[in-house]
Scaffold this motif. Sequence first.
Motif, PDB file in Angstrom:
ATOM      1  N   ARG A 175      -9.187   5.511   2.058  1.00 51.52           N
ATOM      2  CA  ARG A 175      -8.095   4.696   2.605  1.00 51.52           C
ATOM      3  C   ARG A 175      -8.587   3.312   3.025  1.00 51.52           C
ATOM      4  NH1 ARG A 175      -6.569   3.025   7.249  1.00 51.52           N
ATOM      5  NH2 ARG A 175      -8.146   4.244   8.353  1.00 51.52           N
ATOM      6  N   LEU A 235     -11.275  -4.954   8.345  1.00 51.40           N
ATOM      7  CA  LEU A 235     -11.423  -3.780   7.487  1.00 51.40           C
ATOM      8  C   LEU A 235     -12.871  -3.567   7.083  1.00 51.40           C
ATOM      9  CD1 LEU A 235      -8.153  -4.131   5.455  1.00 51.40           C
ATOM     10  CD2 LEU A 235      -8.858  -2.118   6.717  1.00 51.40           C
ATOM     11  N   ARG A 265      -6.228  -6.413   1.118  1.00 50.40           N
ATOM     12  CA  ARG A 265      -6.372  -7.618   1.945  1.00 50.40           C
ATOM     13  C   ARG A 265      -7.256  -8.671   1.249  1.00 50.40           C
ATOM     14  NH1 ARG A 265      -3.281  -4.664   3.706  1.00 50.40           N
ATOM     15  NH2 ARG A 265      -2.131  -6.006   2.271  1.00 50.40           N
ATOM     16  N   ASP A 270      -8.183 -10.380   8.716  1.00 50.60           N
ATOM     17  CA  ASP A 270      -7.756  -9.066   8.212  1.00 50.60           C
ATOM     18  C   ASP A 270      -8.858  -8.419   7.384  1.00 50.60           C
ATOM     19  OD1 ASP A 270      -5.321  -9.449   9.406  1.00 50.60           O
ATOM     20  OD2 ASP A 270      -4.316 -10.161   7.581  1.00 50.60           O
ATOM     21  N   GLU A 309      -7.269  -0.301   1.514  1.00 54.11           N
ATOM     22  CA  GLU A 309      -6.750  -1.352   2.396  1.00 54.11           C
ATOM     23  C   GLU A 309      -7.564  -2.626   2.252  1.00 54.11           C
ATOM     24  OE1 GLU A 309      -4.272  -1.585   4.550  1.00 54.11           O
ATOM     25  OE2 GLU A 309      -3.438   0.442   4.531  1.00 54.11           O
ATOM     26  N   ARG A 310      -8.871  -2.481   2.153  1.00 53.70           N
ATOM     27  CA  ARG A 310      -9.727  -3.662   2.053  1.00 53.70           C
ATOM     28  C   ARG A 310      -9.423  -4.437   0.787  1.00 53.70           C
ATOM     29  NH1 ARG A 310     -16.154  -3.676   0.505  1.00 53.70           N
ATOM     30  NH2 ARG A 310     -16.345  -5.940   0.267  1.00 53.70           N
ATOM     31  N   THR A 332       0.807  -1.206   0.000  1.00 52.29           N
ATOM     32  CA  THR A 332       0.000   0.000   0.000  1.00 52.29           C
ATOM     33  C   THR A 332       0.845   1.262   0.000  1.00 52.29           C
ATOM     34  OG1 THR A 332      -0.103  -0.108   2.412  1.00 52.29           O
ATOM     35  CG2 THR A 332      -1.896  -1.150   1.191  1.00 52.29           C
TER      36      THR A 332
END
Length: 591
Positions: free
Chosen positions: A226, A275, A234, A271, A230-231, A15
């Motif tokens: 953001r 998220l 993952r 994870d 991130e999601r 990221t």
Amino acid sequence: MTNAEPLGRSGAAETTYEIGFKRQIAIAATSFWGSPVRNRILLVATALLTIILLTAYGQILLNQWNVPFYNSLERRDLPEFIVQLKNFAFIASFLLLLNVVQTWLNQTAALYMREGLSRDIVDQWLTDRRAYRLSLSSPLGVNPDQRLHEDARKLSEMTTSLTIGLVQATILLVSFIGVLWQLSSGFVFHVGDTSFSIPGYMVWGAIFYASIASLASNLVGFRLTRINAERYAREADLRFSLMRTNENLEAIALARGEENQRQRIHSKIDDVVALIRQLAMALTNLTWVTAGFGWLALVVPTLIASPAYFAGTMSFGELMMSAAAFNQVHSALRWYVNNFDSIADWKATLLRVMSFRAALVDMDDFHPEGSEVLLERGTAEQLAFRSMTICAKPNGNSCAHAFRLREPDPVINFGERVMINGDQGVNRKLLFDALAGLWPWGGGSIDLPEQEILFVPQLDYLPEGPLRDALLFPAAASAFSDEEIAAALTRVGLHELTKSLDEHARWDRRLEKDEQMLLAFANLLLRRPQWIVFNDVLEGLEPETVERLSSIMSELQEATLIYIGRSGAFYDTMSPRLLHLEALPQTPPAL
């Protein structure tokens, strides 16, 4: 560390490869302008703009219809009421037709966008070893399938949807802001003995209301971009873990490793869930703003217009027309509010796809830190090593472990048979990769012959599809006749496969390791390259297979054979010249 691992980086670094929003847009625009579907998209966009303009005209007619319709209700004028119902049927039919055509154009635009973006990303990915270089130098290249497939799909569909929505909202705003201004321009406010007027006060009311809603949405939902980025990262990790597990089910079952692997996958799920939980909370908080202002919008237009109505300067029909025009202006102005979460999602997807594309393009100018092995295409029929060293464990500008050829600057001439082995612990495959231009870490240079070199790894790639494609890869299926293919298969002992040339299967799973290597040699017999580099291809095969392949090698009289490995069968059959890889002394760390 294996060759496929990103060097000097961790998975969390994925990221951190971010580019500015302006550069993301510039990359997307460049990609679009060079796309073969550009003209089709522009044609559909022109048609869409025409339909949107006609729809705006129809909505203006519908807005004007409010006055006679509601006035007829106020007067209890049944004949006029029926006339206005007929007018409504005409306007509604016109708008319905436009809606259907626009839906078809929307889907067509999304289709062309998906086609253009997907083809562009795949083309950038599978170009001149970019994908392999990226897999070595950055976590972005380890599991790119999420970006290549799901992210590309979302980006194309959301770009189409949001662009059309923005254009439609802008046209509605321009169309109705004049109507609303005119309707509210003549009203005079009376406060005690003071009278004053605010030109177009309903327009200012709509702008103020939408601005407050937009500001509140920004304050509450600023974290969405953001979190979405991130999601998706993952989600890609989870998908990659599932794919690897599926590809290695036999090894996991033999090791009784289901429990261990299940825990690994559960950690990836944890994870993703964490998220999604953050995303759910952020969306919930945003709903307080979007839904709250949405419900208020039911009464705010009437409240703003009510002073003129109660003052007697506005009829009931004009009140309803003003409220409808206010709603059109307000809905256009609050388009950003209603689509804030979608815009955040789109920006996150744009970041993932464009950063991936930018990283791929950057691979054309990729150079490792410190020195590197230079490949130079010569004009002579020979391959020469010039002070070459291979760094097996690069670490920035330093190298933890390196090796070189013991013989000083050896030259391999056309037609020679050469065998390159090495000290215990020397990773000979890195020399194979360096010759192929896949491993630049090291020093010195390699002068390549002018002829094409064919590299044969221990396990060749067999694409899905008919056996003919798997056998001839990367050549086209039409490059050789069925007779030539049958002769090659017969020579390597796979004559029974001649009946399955057009059969579709997962040949990498259906064929045993020995059969796959025999298939690779059938490819050699068909293509007849002048230079061939083998990476220990005889290792781990059955004696009968080794004997057959060694015999085939001895028949390749018009080719230079370089065997990297320790095969006694190759040595006994070919009597090659020997070269040796030796490890360089490691420099002790400074105290």
